[in-house]
Design a protein around this motif. Structure first.
Motif, PDB file in Angstrom:
ATOM      1  N   ALA A  79      55.125   3.399 172.243  1.00 58.72           N
ATOM      2  CA  ALA A  79      55.592   3.307 170.909  1.00 58.72           C
ATOM      3  C   ALA A  79      57.179   2.589 170.308  1.00 58.72           C
ATOM      4  O   ALA A  79      57.041   2.300 169.778  1.00 58.72           O
ATOM      5  CB  ALA A  79      55.859   4.788 171.527  1.00 58.72           C
ATOM      6  N   VAL A  80      57.973   2.881 171.389  1.00 55.17           N
ATOM      7  CA  VAL A  80      58.883   2.083 171.281  1.00 55.17           C
ATOM      8  C   VAL A  80      58.662   0.048 170.720  1.00 55.17           C
ATOM      9  O   VAL A  80      59.203  -0.114 169.871  1.00 55.17           O
ATOM     10  CB  VAL A  80      60.661   2.099 172.110  1.00 55.17           C
ATOM     11  CG1 VAL A  80      61.261   0.683 171.585  1.00 55.17           C
ATOM     12  CG2 VAL A  80      60.592   2.940 172.469  1.00 55.17           C
ATOM     13  N   ARG A  81      58.022  -0.243 172.332  1.00 55.32           N
ATOM     14  CA  ARG A  81      57.620  -1.886 171.463  1.00 55.32           C
ATOM     15  C   ARG A  81      56.966  -2.365 170.320  1.00 55.32           C
ATOM     16  O   ARG A  81      56.796  -2.872 169.341  1.00 55.32           O
ATOM     17  CB  ARG A  81      57.007  -1.979 172.786  1.00 55.32           C
ATOM     18  CG  ARG A  81      56.753  -3.830 172.616  1.00 55.32           C
ATOM     19  CD  ARG A  81      55.799  -4.303 173.616  1.00 55.32           C
ATOM     20  NE  ARG A  81      54.605  -3.591 173.796  1.00 55.32           N
ATOM     21  CZ  ARG A  81      54.325  -2.429 174.973  1.00 55.32           C
ATOM     22  NH1 ARG A  81      54.792  -2.506 175.727  1.00 55.32           N
ATOM     23  NH2 ARG A  81      52.197  -2.621 174.956  1.00 55.32           N
ATOM     24  N   ARG A  82      55.737  -0.567 169.808  1.00 53.56           N
ATOM     25  CA  ARG A  82      54.753  -1.203 168.330  1.00 53.56           C
ATOM     26  C   ARG A  82      56.177  -0.736 167.572  1.00 53.56           C
ATOM     27  O   ARG A  82      55.544  -2.476 166.590  1.00 53.56           O
ATOM     28  CB  ARG A  82      54.021  -0.706 168.302  1.00 53.56           C
ATOM     29  CG  ARG A  82      52.791  -0.743 169.191  1.00 53.56           C
ATOM     30  CD  ARG A  82      51.550   0.416 169.273  1.00 53.56           C
ATOM     31  NE  ARG A  82      50.365  -0.670 170.268  1.00 53.56           N
ATOM     32  CZ  ARG A  82      49.324   0.310 170.415  1.00 53.56           C
ATOM     33  NH1 ARG A  82      48.763   1.473 169.785  1.00 53.56           N
ATOM     34  NH2 ARG A  82      48.343   0.030 171.605  1.00 53.56           N
ATOM     35  N   ALA A 100      56.875  -3.975 164.416  1.00 51.22           N
ATOM     36  CA  ALA A 100      56.774  -3.936 163.123  1.00 51.22           C
ATOM     37  C   ALA A 100      57.945  -4.221 162.241  1.00 51.22           C
ATOM     38  O   ALA A 100      57.965  -4.141 161.169  1.00 51.22           O
ATOM     39  CB  ALA A 100      55.950  -2.221 162.737  1.00 51.22           C
ATOM     40  N   LEU A 101      59.295  -3.546 163.405  1.00 51.54           N
ATOM     41  CA  LEU A 101      60.301  -3.678 162.185  1.00 51.54           C
ATOM     42  C   LEU A 101      60.591  -5.136 162.217  1.00 51.54           C
ATOM     43  O   LEU A 101      61.171  -5.150 161.011  1.00 51.54           O
ATOM     44  CB  LEU A 101      60.931  -2.675 162.765  1.00 51.54           C
ATOM     45  CG  LEU A 101      62.893  -2.984 162.855  1.00 51.54           C
ATOM     46  CD1 LEU A 101      63.028  -2.343 160.781  1.00 51.54           C
ATOM     47  CD2 LEU A 101      64.097  -2.054 163.193  1.00 51.54           C
ATOM     48  N   ALA A 120      61.100  -9.710 158.773  1.00 53.57           N
ATOM     49  CA  ALA A 120      60.852 -10.746 158.225  1.00 53.57           C
ATOM     50  C   ALA A 120      59.677 -11.309 157.106  1.00 53.57           C
ATOM     51  O   ALA A 120      60.573 -12.129 156.079  1.00 53.57           O
ATOM     52  CB  ALA A 120      59.708 -11.374 159.596  1.00 53.57           C
ATOM     53  N   ALA A 121      59.031 -10.605 157.089  1.00 55.60           N
ATOM     54  CA  ALA A 121      58.106 -10.353 155.070  1.00 55.60           C
ATOM     55  C   ALA A 121      59.812 -10.177 153.953  1.00 55.60           C
ATOM     56  O   ALA A 121      59.496 -11.023 153.057  1.00 55.60           O
ATOM     57  CB  ALA A 121      57.302  -9.331 155.535  1.00 55.60           C
ATOM     58  N   ARG A 122      60.399  -9.112 154.823  1.00 58.98           N
ATOM     59  CA  ARG A 122      61.417  -8.862 153.612  1.00 58.98           C
ATOM     60  C   ARG A 122      62.138 -10.106 153.231  1.00 58.98           C
ATOM     61  O   ARG A 122      62.005 -10.667 151.535  1.00 58.98           O
ATOM     62  CB  ARG A 122      62.062  -7.450 154.049  1.00 58.98           C
ATOM     63  CG  ARG A 122      63.223  -7.561 152.257  1.00 58.98           C
ATOM     64  CD  ARG A 122      63.999  -5.930 152.856  1.00 58.98           C
ATOM     65  NE  ARG A 122      62.905  -5.239 153.191  1.00 58.98           N
ATOM     66  CZ  ARG A 122      63.218  -4.326 154.743  1.00 58.98           C
ATOM     67  NH1 ARG A 122      63.995  -4.494 155.435  1.00 58.98           N
ATOM     68  NH2 ARG A 122      62.434  -3.223 155.170  1.00 58.98           N
ATOM     69  N   ARG A 123      62.591 -10.801 153.877  1.00 61.87           N
ATOM     70  CA  ARG A 123      63.285 -11.798 153.717  1.00 61.87           C
ATOM     71  C   ARG A 123      62.344 -13.578 153.694  1.00 61.87           C
ATOM     72  O   ARG A 123      63.365 -14.054 152.829  1.00 61.87           O
ATOM     73  CB  ARG A 123      64.118 -12.622 155.444  1.00 61.87           C
ATOM     74  CG  ARG A 123      64.925 -11.697 155.563  1.00 61.87           C
ATOM     75  CD  ARG A 123      65.782 -12.604 157.605  1.00 61.87           C
ATOM     76  NE  ARG A 123      66.114 -11.169 158.238  1.00 61.87           N
ATOM     77  CZ  ARG A 123      67.067 -11.686 159.096  1.00 61.87           C
ATOM     78  NH1 ARG A 123      66.248 -12.211 159.674  1.00 61.87           N
ATOM     79  NH2 ARG A 123      68.083 -10.337 159.778  1.00 61.87           N
TER      80      ARG A 123
END
Length: 83
Positions: free
Chosen positions: A30-33, A37-38, A43-46
C-alpha cells in the motif's frame, strides 16, 4: 422476520466478529502504490503547469508580433476610371 432484518442481523454478526489478521506485506504494498501514485500526480501537475506557462508565453510572443488588435492596412485601392 423480514428480509431486511435478516440482512441487518447478518451484517451485525459479521461486524461484531473477530477482525481478520492483515498480512504484513499488505502495508508495504500500500505504501509503495501510494507513493507511486503521489509521484505520478505530482509529475502530471508539473507537466500541466509547464505546458500552461509555455502556452502563455507563446501567446504573448505571437500577440506582440502579429498585433491582432490593429486593423490591417488596405492593400487594394478603388479602381481609377476616366473622367
Amino acid at each position: 422476520m423480514s428480509q431486511y432484518e435478516r440482512k441487518e442481523e447478518a451484517i451485525r454478526r459479521i461486524l461484531e466478529g473477530a477482525t481478520p489478521a492483515v498480512p504484513p506485506e499488505l502495508l508495504d504494498d500500500a505504501v509503495r502504490r501510494g507513493s507511486r501514485a503521489l509521484r505520478r500526480r505530482t509529475a502530471a501537475r508539473r507537466a500541466f503547469w509547464t505546458l500552461l506557462f509555455v502556452a502563455a508565453v507563446v501567446f504573448v510572443v505571437w500577440a506582440s508580433v502579429a498585433r491582432p488588435w490593429v486593423e490591417p492596412p488596405t492593400d487594394t485601392t478603388p479602381p481609377l476610371t476616366r473622367w
